[in-house]
Design a protein around this motif. Structure first.
Motif, PDB file in Angstrom:
ATOM      1  N   ARG A 312       0.715  -1.200   0.082  1.00  0.00           N
ATOM      2  CA  ARG A 312      -0.069   0.102  -0.003  1.00  0.00           C
ATOM      3  C   ARG A 312       0.898   1.309   0.021  1.00  0.00           C
ATOM      4  O   ARG A 312       1.971   1.359   0.663  1.00  0.00           O
TER       5      ARG A 312
ATOM      6  N   GLN B  69     -14.136  -6.554  -3.967  1.00  0.00           N
ATOM      7  CA  GLN B  69     -13.166  -6.175  -2.858  1.00  0.00           C
ATOM      8  C   GLN B  69     -11.913  -5.858  -3.375  1.00  0.00           C
ATOM      9  O   GLN B  69     -11.014  -4.823  -2.805  1.00  0.00           O
ATOM     10  N   LYS B  70     -11.319  -6.700  -4.024  1.00  0.00           N
ATOM     11  CA  LYS B  70      -9.876  -6.552  -4.639  1.00  0.00           C
ATOM     12  C   LYS B  70      -9.676  -5.249  -5.670  1.00  0.00           C
ATOM     13  O   LYS B  70      -8.723  -4.726  -5.491  1.00  0.00           O
ATOM     14  N   ASP B  73      -9.830  -2.451  -3.237  1.00  0.00           N
ATOM     15  CA  ASP B  73      -8.807  -2.378  -2.307  1.00  0.00           C
ATOM     16  C   ASP B  73      -7.613  -1.769  -3.251  1.00  0.00           C
ATOM     17  O   ASP B  73      -6.797  -0.797  -2.853  1.00  0.00           O
ATOM     18  N   SER B 109     -11.634  -2.473   6.362  1.00  0.00           N
ATOM     19  CA  SER B 109     -13.038  -2.631   5.537  1.00  0.00           C
ATOM     20  C   SER B 109     -14.162  -3.220   6.540  1.00  0.00           C
ATOM     21  O   SER B 109     -13.776  -4.207   7.079  1.00  0.00           O
TER      22      SER B 109
END
Lengths: 740, 109
Positions: A312, B69-70, B73, B109
């Motif tokens: 991230r 979701q991926k 993300d 989440s």
């Protein structure tokens, strides 16, 4: 109050900048007077001028404070003394700075010059020559040639006349670092330079040159042993900068946060340091002092940044694995140190918010990004408060909580418990109490400037915060400012942010983090049991030699890491490891599935919520349809659904949620069709899905029959493709229809 | 408060989500919460995905959650299932609260 001070004060209230005219109006002064004083402030470094039309003035932004200046008064005193010596007429007194390596001698010299220049004691072009005498220590002649200059032919290779640094520093400052490395002859030359202001270039015999130089020397050695006594005597001001270990712990904490802020600014990404790392930074023996502390921090940050490049990008977290080895090998921090660290004021939430706010506006963050960041800042503050209250160590390290305050909060919050399940939990409540207690007892930690008030606060939470505010006012005669109420409100939006909210995660590992690990990642994703669909799967790399993995540490912090799957067993032994080859066999996979089932968390029961069962579906959709439907009687639809539902359940493997979604879809779709029929228009809703293979006949028949019944009962006409679409929708399973 | 928060409500064809959206928007206006909800069918949500701040899925497409979701993300956008009971009862206010709670918690989440 002097006009200058008044103007300065007024200017400080307007950090964004203002014009001289505007200030003049506010202070009821003449514009040209204000302008003159403003320029004076600019000269003193207290204000900045922003070129343009009209010219704006603003208070000098508090820079990342100079680490020594910001430090305890001892250093500030040193600085004052040195400054006085430097400026002593006519040419200043020679200053000798001593102290261990890395305590900031060079920094001190630079700061001296900077401060003197800013204050107008030195003109801006004043030469400031720095020379490290260790550079040429192997070759004393070259060293002296550098310093004092050479006459052509003085020695082999001296092919031309060359001035030395001493000449370049004329009318300025010469800083000689590691001065003890000067050979004795050089020290003698320096001595006469200091004594008479005269010297000769190497090889010169006659012409004695004169210069006016302010000299600063620095040495790590004990000066009495390293310098000739004559030279030693000439340094009339000798200052010793204390090593890090002799300075108060608060200062080290302040240095740490200053350096971290510097790194953060450079990265342009929010930077966090885990508590453990922080503790180590604050406690490890740091023989290289500030210099070493800074470079150790830089190393750790660089490692963390690199590690997170692949993952991230919105946050960089420095974990224990990023630390240089000499820091990692430290034993665990004792609780005594840990508790001392907790009192360090850099934990100040207001400072953090202000800092973050300033940083973000500087980077041009959107308001939304700003809100997120600020909320996250508050969240981690709350998390810290909460974790400091883990049962078990609560007696020792924490300041005791005022039971009356706790009780007051409990009372105030009790009417809201239904709406705020998390506020009723003891930990956040204690965190809140701790926060308020700190606010009451430590007024010095309240913010000096207004805290940004655009925190993302929900109206309900604000309302509760106001009630708490009123209660505090009543019992403690304490009026909370608006930002404080906002901050309290944010405590309530921390919905289960503590440990139990962490998502479960399986890590797939291999030596590269890209090969087997990523294959495993997609393989596993497809095979997770439906009840474990909350589990995220992430790949990580394992170091071939140490079996360490910063990636895993990272996952472990972000998620609830329940299992590791892969081709190489990691060094982490407390988390179950499943070798990949085992998983490919049914027996092995069952083992993993079993482990998954074990770690399943009870679904958070929300409000009054009883788990959703098929039996509750009709009653719920009736409630929803009654509220939305205008063109038919929802009761008739629901009765029909109740009749037919068992046949659907038989055919499709729906969860109650999905079933409910399907019925709501049909109900609302039908309403729209009826509306269109009524107004003789086309229904807006048409399928956007690509042409798909025909669904199995059994599905199609079931839906066709159901829609026919609806057409008869309710007078609605479905388009020919409706049954087809619904059948497809009913049968859809994961991973198919929305490939990108 | 700063900029408006954009909520993407995903359902199968945009039928039920359209109605729920209206309710959420009404609730947001009532409460003065700066949020705008938009309905979209699952097959059209790809393009919209990076442009929003929070995503909610309706229960009938729960089987798409993992895929989405991926993608969410990848853009660091919070995503969740609509609270099923709030969905069935078309409770805009509650979904609004759910969305706001998600937005204020960006890192999980």
């Amino acid at each position: 109050m002097k006009k200058l001070d008044a103007i300065h004060q007024q200017l400080n209230k307007q950090p964004a900048g203002t014009t001289a005219g505007e200030l003049a109006k506010q202070l009821d002064l003449d514009r040209s007077t204000v302008s003159r004083y403003l320029n004076q402030l600019v000269k003193q470094g207290l204000a900045e001028k922003i070129a343009g039309r009209p010219v704006l003035y603003r208070p000098t932004q508090p820079e990342a404070p100079f680490p020594m200046q910001a430090a305890h008064s001892g250093i500030a005193d040193l600085l004052k003394e040195a400054l006085a010596a430097l400026l002593y007429p006519p040419n200043g007194l020679p200053i000798l700075l001593t102290g261990e390596t890395g305590v900031g001698k060079t920094h001190m010299a630079q700061t001296l010059v900077q401060v003197a220049t800013e204050a107008g004691h030195l003109s801006p072009g004043t030469p400031f020559i720095t020379f490290n005498c260790a550079e040429y220590a192997q070759n004393p002649e070259l060293l002296l040639a550098q310093l004092f200059g050479v006459r052509k032919g003085a020695f082999t290779g001296a092919v031309e006349d060359k001035p030395g640094l001493v000449e370049r520093a004329d009318r300025g400052i010469l800083f000689l670092d590691e001065i003890h490395r000067l050979p004795p002859s050089g020290q003698e030359m320096l001595f006469s330079l200091m004594d008479q202001g005269s010297f000769r270039r190497l090889g010169e015999t006659h012409a004695e040159r004169t210069v006016a130089i302010r000299l600063i020397g620095a040495t790590t050695e004990a000066p009495d042993a390293a310098l000739l006594p004559t030279l030693m005597r000439r340094f009339s001001v000798k200052l010793t900068i204390p090593p890090l270990r002799e300075r108060p712990p608060q200062e080290r904490a302040r240095l740490l946060s200053t350096f971290l802020k510097e790194e953060e600014t450079q990265m342009g990404v929010p930077l966090t340091v885990t508590e453990e790392c922080r503790a180590r930074f604050l406690s490890y023996p740091c023989p290289g002092n500030i210099g070493q502390l800074k470079s150790d921090i830089q190393i750790a940050c660089a490692r963390a940044f690199l590690r997170q490049l692949g993952h991230r990008k919105d946050q960089v977290i420095v974990t224990i694995n990023d630390l240089p080895t000499h820091l990692r090998q430290q034993g665990p921090v004792t609780t005594a140190i840990a508790s001392r660290l907790k009192q360090v004021p850099s934990d100040n939430i207001y400072e953090q918010l202000l800092h973050r706010h300033a940083l973000l506006s500087q980077q041009g963050a959107t308001p939304l990004e700003m809100e997120r960041e600020l909320q996250e800042t508050v969240n981690s503050y709350i998390r810290r408060l909460v974790t400091s209250f883990k049962p078990g160590d609560s007696q020792e390290s924490e300041p005791p909580l005022d039971p009356q305050l706790l009780q007051l909060l409990e009372q105030t919050l009790s009417p809201w418990r239904d709406k705020l399940p998390q506020a009723a939990q003891p930990f956040p409540l204690k965190a809140l109490a701790l926060h308020i207690q700190a606010f009451i007892r430590q007024p010095e930690r309240r913010p000096a400037q207004p805290v940004p008030s655009d925190l993302p606060v929900l109206p309900l939470h604000k309302k509760i915060a106001r009630q708490i505010g009123r209660a505090l006012e009543e019992h403690y005669q304490l009026r909370l400012p608006e930002y404080e109420l906002d901050l309290i409100a944010l405590f309530f939006s921390l919905d289960g942010q503590t440990d139990q909210a962490k998502q479960r995660c399986i890590a797939t590992v291999c030596l590269t983090g890209e090969g087997a690990a990523s294959t495993l990642e997609s393989w596993l994703t497809k095979r997770l049991p439906p009840a474990d669909s909350d589990v995220v799967i992430r790949s990580a790399q394992i170091d071939p030699f140490t079996r360490q993995s910063p990636g895993l540490e990272q996952l472990r912090e972000t998620y609830d890491l329940i299992a590791i799957v892969g081709t190489v067993p990691p060094a982490l032994t407390d988390i179950p490891y499943f070798p990949a080859w085992e998983l490919y066999q049914p027996e092995g996979f069952r083992k993993l599935a079993h482990h998954l089932a074990k770690t399943r968390k009870p679904q958070p029961v929300q409000e009054s919520e009883i788990p959703l069962t098929p039996e509750r579906v009709p009653e719920l959709i009736l409630q929803g349809l009654l509220d939305t439907i205008t063109h038919y009687n929802p009761k008739r639809l629901v009765r029909l659904i109740e009749q037919e539902a068992p046949r659907f359940r038989e055919l499709f493997d729906w969860t109650p949620e999905r079933e409910m979604g399907m019925w709501m879809h049909v109900g609302i779709y039908m309403d729209q069709l009826l509306a269109a029929q009524l107004h003789r228009t086309q229904a807006k809703v048409t399928s956007q899905s690509p042409p798909a293979p025909k669904p199995p006949t059994a599905y199609l028949t079931l839906w066709e029959g159901f829609l026919q019944q609806l057409e008869q009962d309710m007078g609605v006409r479905f388009p020919p493709a409706a049954a087809h679409e619904l059948a497809r929708l009913s049968a859809e399973t994961t991973n198919r229809s929305i490939s990108s | 408060m700063g900029r408006t928060i954009r909520l993407l409500l995903v359902c199968s064809w945009g039928a039920s989500s359209g109605v729920l959206c209206r309710k959420i928007n009404d609730a947001a206006q009532d409460k003065g919460v700066p949020l705008v909800a938009e309905a979209v069918g699952i097959h059209e949500c790809q393009a919209k995905l990076p442009l929003v701040d929070v995503i909610l899925l309706e229960p009938q497409i729960g089987h798409h959650k993992r895929d989405l979701q991926k993608k969410a993300d990848a853009h660091a956008i919070p995503l969740a299932m609509v609270n099923p009971v709030a969905f069935a009862t078309m409770n805009g206010e509650k979904v609004l609260e759910q969305a706001m709670a998600l937005v204020s918690i960006p890192f999980s989440s």
